[in-house]
Design a protein around this motif. Sequence first.
Motif, PDB file in Angstrom:
ATOM      1  N   PRO A 289      19.748 -12.265  22.008  1.00  0.00           N
ATOM      2  CA  PRO A 289      18.589 -13.156  21.901  1.00  0.00           C
ATOM      3  C   PRO A 289      18.218 -13.708  23.277  1.00  0.00           C
ATOM      4  O   PRO A 289      19.084 -13.930  24.126  1.00  0.00           O
ATOM      5  CB  PRO A 289      19.080 -14.294  20.993  1.00  0.00           C
TER       6      PRO A 289
ATOM      7  N   ALA B  81      16.270 -17.034  24.775  1.00  0.00           N
ATOM      8  CA  ALA B  81      15.657 -18.338  24.439  1.00  0.00           C
ATOM      9  C   ALA B  81      14.893 -18.817  25.671  1.00  0.00           C
ATOM     10  O   ALA B  81      13.835 -18.286  25.997  1.00  0.00           O
ATOM     11  CB  ALA B  81      16.740 -19.298  23.983  1.00  0.00           C
ATOM     12  N   GLY B  82      15.436 -19.794  26.415  1.00  0.00           N
ATOM     13  CA  GLY B  82      14.742 -20.256  27.622  1.00  0.00           C
ATOM     14  C   GLY B  82      14.950 -19.355  28.828  1.00  0.00           C
ATOM     15  O   GLY B  82      14.248 -19.466  29.834  1.00  0.00           O
ATOM     16  N   GLY B  83      15.965 -18.498  28.760  1.00  0.00           N
ATOM     17  CA  GLY B  83      16.250 -17.555  29.847  1.00  0.00           C
ATOM     18  C   GLY B  83      16.924 -18.186  31.056  1.00  0.00           C
ATOM     19  O   GLY B  83      17.187 -17.509  32.048  1.00  0.00           O
ATOM     20  N   GLN B  84      17.267 -19.472  30.980  1.00  0.00           N
ATOM     21  CA  GLN B  84      17.775 -20.175  32.174  1.00  0.00           C
ATOM     22  C   GLN B  84      19.221 -19.824  32.505  1.00  0.00           C
ATOM     23  O   GLN B  84      19.665 -20.028  33.638  1.00  0.00           O
ATOM     24  CB  GLN B  84      17.629 -21.688  31.997  1.00  0.00           C
ATOM     25  N   SER B  85      19.943 -19.283  31.546  1.00  0.00           N
ATOM     26  CA  SER B  85      21.289 -18.768  31.816  1.00  0.00           C
ATOM     27  C   SER B  85      21.298 -17.252  31.730  1.00  0.00           C
ATOM     28  O   SER B  85      21.954 -16.587  32.538  1.00  0.00           O
ATOM     29  CB  SER B  85      22.295 -19.350  30.803  1.00  0.00           C
ATOM     30  N   LEU B  86      20.573 -16.704  30.760  1.00  0.00           N
ATOM     31  CA  LEU B  86      20.620 -15.253  30.542  1.00  0.00           C
ATOM     32  C   LEU B  86      19.984 -14.485  31.699  1.00  0.00           C
ATOM     33  O   LEU B  86      20.539 -13.474  32.153  1.00  0.00           O
ATOM     34  CB  LEU B  86      19.927 -14.910  29.215  1.00  0.00           C
TER      35      LEU B  86
ATOM     36  N   TRP C   7      15.404 -29.162  26.297  1.00  0.00           N
ATOM     37  CA  TRP C   7      15.964 -30.429  26.805  1.00  0.00           C
ATOM     38  C   TRP C   7      14.867 -31.476  26.967  1.00  0.00           C
ATOM     39  O   TRP C   7      15.040 -32.647  26.624  1.00  0.00           O
ATOM     40  CB  TRP C   7      16.650 -30.215  28.160  1.00  0.00           C
TER      41      TRP C   7
ATOM     42  N   GLY D  14      15.001 -24.605  29.119  1.00  0.00           N
ATOM     43  CA  GLY D  14      16.316 -24.425  28.492  1.00  0.00           C
ATOM     44  C   GLY D  14      16.381 -25.057  27.118  1.00  0.00           C
ATOM     45  O   GLY D  14      15.764 -26.089  26.864  1.00  0.00           O
ATOM     46  N   THR D  15      17.132 -24.425  26.221  1.00  0.00           N
ATOM     47  CA  THR D  15      17.183 -24.863  24.821  1.00  0.00           C
ATOM     48  C   THR D  15      18.604 -25.241  24.403  1.00  0.00           C
ATOM     49  O   THR D  15      19.591 -24.764  24.991  1.00  0.00           O
ATOM     50  CB  THR D  15      16.706 -23.724  23.899  1.00  0.00           C
TER      51      THR D  15
ATOM     52  N   GLU E 146      26.760 -30.007  28.840  1.00  0.00           N
ATOM     53  CA  GLU E 146      26.759 -31.263  28.090  1.00  0.00           C
ATOM     54  C   GLU E 146      26.652 -31.059  26.573  1.00  0.00           C
ATOM     55  O   GLU E 146      27.354 -31.697  25.794  1.00  0.00           O
ATOM     56  CB  GLU E 146      25.614 -32.169  28.561  1.00  0.00           C
TER      57      GLU E 146
ATOM     58  N   ILE F 127      21.761 -18.603  16.279  1.00  0.00           N
ATOM     59  CA  ILE F 127      21.880 -20.027  15.918  1.00  0.00           C
ATOM     60  C   ILE F 127      20.505 -20.482  15.448  1.00  0.00           C
ATOM     61  O   ILE F 127      19.498 -20.213  16.116  1.00  0.00           O
ATOM     62  CB  ILE F 127      22.319 -20.878  17.126  1.00  0.00           C
TER      63      ILE F 127
HETATM   64  C1  LIG Z   1      20.373 -24.140  38.408  1.00  0.00           C
HETATM   65  C2  LIG Z   1      20.805 -24.391  36.994  1.00  0.00           C
HETATM   66  C3  LIG Z   1      21.467 -25.552  36.688  1.00  0.00           C
HETATM   67  C4  LIG Z   1      21.869 -25.794  35.387  1.00  0.00           C
HETATM   68  N1  LIG Z   1      22.551 -26.951  35.111  1.00  0.00           N
HETATM   69  C5  LIG Z   1      22.963 -27.198  33.851  1.00  0.00           C
HETATM   70  C6  LIG Z   1      23.660 -28.390  33.531  1.00  0.00           C
HETATM   71  O1  LIG Z   1      23.898 -29.268  34.370  1.00  0.00           O
HETATM   72  N2  LIG Z   1      24.070 -28.560  32.252  1.00  0.00           N
HETATM   73  C7  LIG Z   1      23.828 -27.618  31.273  1.00  0.00           C
HETATM   74  O2  LIG Z   1      24.230 -27.810  30.122  1.00  0.00           O
HETATM   75  N3  LIG Z   1      23.160 -26.495  31.554  1.00  0.00           N
HETATM   76  C8  LIG Z   1      22.724 -26.260  32.805  1.00  0.00           C
HETATM   77  N4  LIG Z   1      22.039 -25.104  33.063  1.00  0.00           N
HETATM   78  C9  LIG Z   1      21.834 -24.138  31.967  1.00  0.00           C
HETATM   79  C10 LIG Z   1      20.619 -24.521  31.143  1.00  0.00           C
HETATM   80  O3  LIG Z   1      20.866 -25.707  30.430  1.00  0.00           O
HETATM   81  C11 LIG Z   1      20.256 -23.424  30.136  1.00  0.00           C
HETATM   82  O4  LIG Z   1      19.025 -23.780  29.645  1.00  0.00           O
HETATM   83  C12 LIG Z   1      21.152 -23.210  28.948  1.00  0.00           C
HETATM   84  O5  LIG Z   1      22.498 -23.016  29.294  1.00  0.00           O
HETATM   85  C13 LIG Z   1      20.780 -21.953  28.177  1.00  0.00           C
HETATM   86  O6  LIG Z   1      19.637 -22.182  27.469  1.00  0.00           O
HETATM   87  P1  LIG Z   1      18.458 -21.136  27.455  1.00  0.00           P
HETATM   88  O7  LIG Z   1      17.569 -21.577  26.374  1.00  0.00           O
HETATM   89  O8  LIG Z   1      17.888 -21.010  28.807  1.00  0.00           O
HETATM   90  O9  LIG Z   1      19.215 -19.792  26.960  1.00  0.00           O
HETATM   91  P2  LIG Z   1      19.119 -18.312  27.508  1.00  0.00           P
HETATM   92  O10 LIG Z   1      19.399 -18.275  28.957  1.00  0.00           O
HETATM   93  O11 LIG Z   1      17.882 -17.669  27.017  1.00  0.00           O
HETATM   94  O12 LIG Z   1      20.349 -17.687  26.696  1.00  0.00           O
HETATM   95  C14 LIG Z   1      21.687 -18.043  27.018  1.00  0.00           C
HETATM   96  C15 LIG Z   1      22.629 -17.282  26.078  1.00  0.00           C
HETATM   97  O13 LIG Z   1      22.472 -17.757  24.747  1.00  0.00           O
HETATM   98  C16 LIG Z   1      22.060 -16.690  23.872  1.00  0.00           C
HETATM   99  N5  LIG Z   1      21.132 -17.328  22.939  1.00  0.00           N
HETATM  100  C17 LIG Z   1      20.036 -18.048  23.244  1.00  0.00           C
HETATM  101  N6  LIG Z   1      19.512 -18.604  22.133  1.00  0.00           N
HETATM  102  C18 LIG Z   1      20.296 -18.202  21.111  1.00  0.00           C
HETATM  103  C19 LIG Z   1      20.278 -18.477  19.715  1.00  0.00           C
HETATM  104  N7  LIG Z   1      19.372 -19.272  19.131  1.00  0.00           N
HETATM  105  N8  LIG Z   1      21.240 -17.911  18.961  1.00  0.00           N
HETATM  106  C20 LIG Z   1      22.194 -17.116  19.498  1.00  0.00           C
HETATM  107  N9  LIG Z   1      22.266 -16.853  20.817  1.00  0.00           N
HETATM  108  C21 LIG Z   1      21.327 -17.397  21.613  1.00  0.00           C
HETATM  109  C22 LIG Z   1      21.463 -15.636  24.785  1.00  0.00           C
HETATM  110  O14 LIG Z   1      21.553 -14.340  24.213  1.00  0.00           O
HETATM  111  C23 LIG Z   1      22.352 -15.780  26.009  1.00  0.00           C
HETATM  112  O15 LIG Z   1      23.572 -15.123  25.809  1.00  0.00           O
HETATM  113  C24 LIG Z   1      21.607 -24.848  34.353  1.00  0.00           C
HETATM  114  C25 LIG Z   1      20.911 -23.667  34.655  1.00  0.00           C
HETATM  115  C26 LIG Z   1      20.515 -23.430  35.958  1.00  0.00           C
HETATM  116  C27 LIG Z   1      19.774 -22.163  36.255  1.00  0.00           C
END
Ligand SMILES: Cc1cc2nc3c(=O)[nH]c(=O)nc-3n(C[C@H](O)[C@H](O)[C@H](O)COP(=O)(O)OP(=O)(O)OC[C@H]3O[C@@H](n4cnc5c(N)ncnc54)[C@H](O)[C@@H]3O)c2cc1C
Length: 285
Positions: A30, A32-37, A78, A110-111, A124, A167
């Motif tokens: 999946p 979501a926000g792409g911020q980790s993936l 967030w 991010g989600t 967190e 999720i």
């Molecule tokens: C510079 C930087 C600093 C950051 N600092 C922090 C911080 O201080 N604290 C913190 O908590 N985070 C931090 N993050 C991470 C950020 O919070 C991300 O948004 C979060 O970790 C992942 O959310 P996302 O929606 O971007 O998920 P994505 O990057 O899209 O996905 C992350 C993972 O989750 C899976 N996934 C996504 N949604 C679902 C779903 N609904 N069901 C099942 N699997 C799913 C994806 O397949 C992937 O494996 C930071 C990121 C960056 C780039």
Amino acid sequence: MKLPPFEYACPTTISEAVALLDSHDGEAKPLAGGQSLVPMLAFRVASPSLLVDLRKLSELRQIEILPDGVTLGAMVRWCEILDDARLRTAHPLLVAAVAHVAHYQIRNRGTVGGSMAHADPAAEMPGIAVTCEAQIAVIGKAGARVIAAGDFFRGPLTTALDPDEIITEIRLPAWPARRRFGFQEFSRRRGDFALAAAALFYDEDGEKKARNVHVGAIGVGDRPLRLPSVEAVVNGQKVDDAVIAKAEAAASAAVDPPDDIHASGAYRRALVGVMVERALKNAAT
Ligand SMILES: Cc1cc2nc3c(=O)[nH]c(=O)nc-3n(C[C@H](O)[C@H](O)[C@H](O)COP(=O)(O)OP(=O)(O)OC[C@H]3O[C@@H](n4cnc5c(N)ncnc54)[C@H](O)[C@@H]3O)c2cc1C
């Protein structure tokens, strides 16, 4: 850096998303926000054959505040938590913790579901979920199920999710109006992941003694931790300086973080004690 090649799909229903995830032999993920993936793709830590974008699943974007608690749809961002004035009373510990997540741009995309699935031990939201005994609702080809937050995290970047599961919701139990709480985090720069953080709450009885004490620690293990030995120190006590000092020592004794490039294990052990001390002081005042 260029991303590795992948197919892309943007389903409009949850069942379509699950079918897509199931169609690629565990190689689909999946988005979501792409911020980790997306960084993980760029660094080749992940190379899924298919990305299933969840952005059109509007049913995953709801924040519900009901008598039995707060339900966050997996695609809640967030910034939406920080902007929702209702949550400041419905779940102030959640809001206090999310204020430490990353930077404005990342909070805008991010989600909560992405953070839970990513399972960074220093994040967190997983820490709040474990501390508050949240329930994680998921759906996959075998149907829907609910996983207790304490059973959800299996290690760094590892969860109880099956590859075809999404999720859908994170459910936080109801938050009584007079509950006392504290959240303290130390990171090198504001918005960085925690070197150590403490999330805690308790209710007070008629004699002002702490009951129902929950203490969680972030960034000091391979997953978010509850600290039962610290809870035992505080439960049934008036939260004064002596109890806080004992809780601080118990917190440091309860964890055994490894050395890594950011800090030594000994430093994080000392730090988590200080975070618990400060969070308890916040809660008690
Ligand atoms: C510079 C930087 C600093 C950051 N600092 C922090 C911080 O201080 N604290 C913190 O908590 N985070 C931090 N993050 C991470 C950020 O919070 C991300 O948004 C979060 O970790 C992942 O959310 P996302 O929606 O971007 O998920 P994505 O990057 O899209 O996905 C992350 C993972 O989750 C899976 N996934 C996504 N949604 C679902 C779903 N609904 N069901 C099942 N699997 C799913 C994806 O397949 C992937 O494996 C930071 C990121 C960056 C780039």
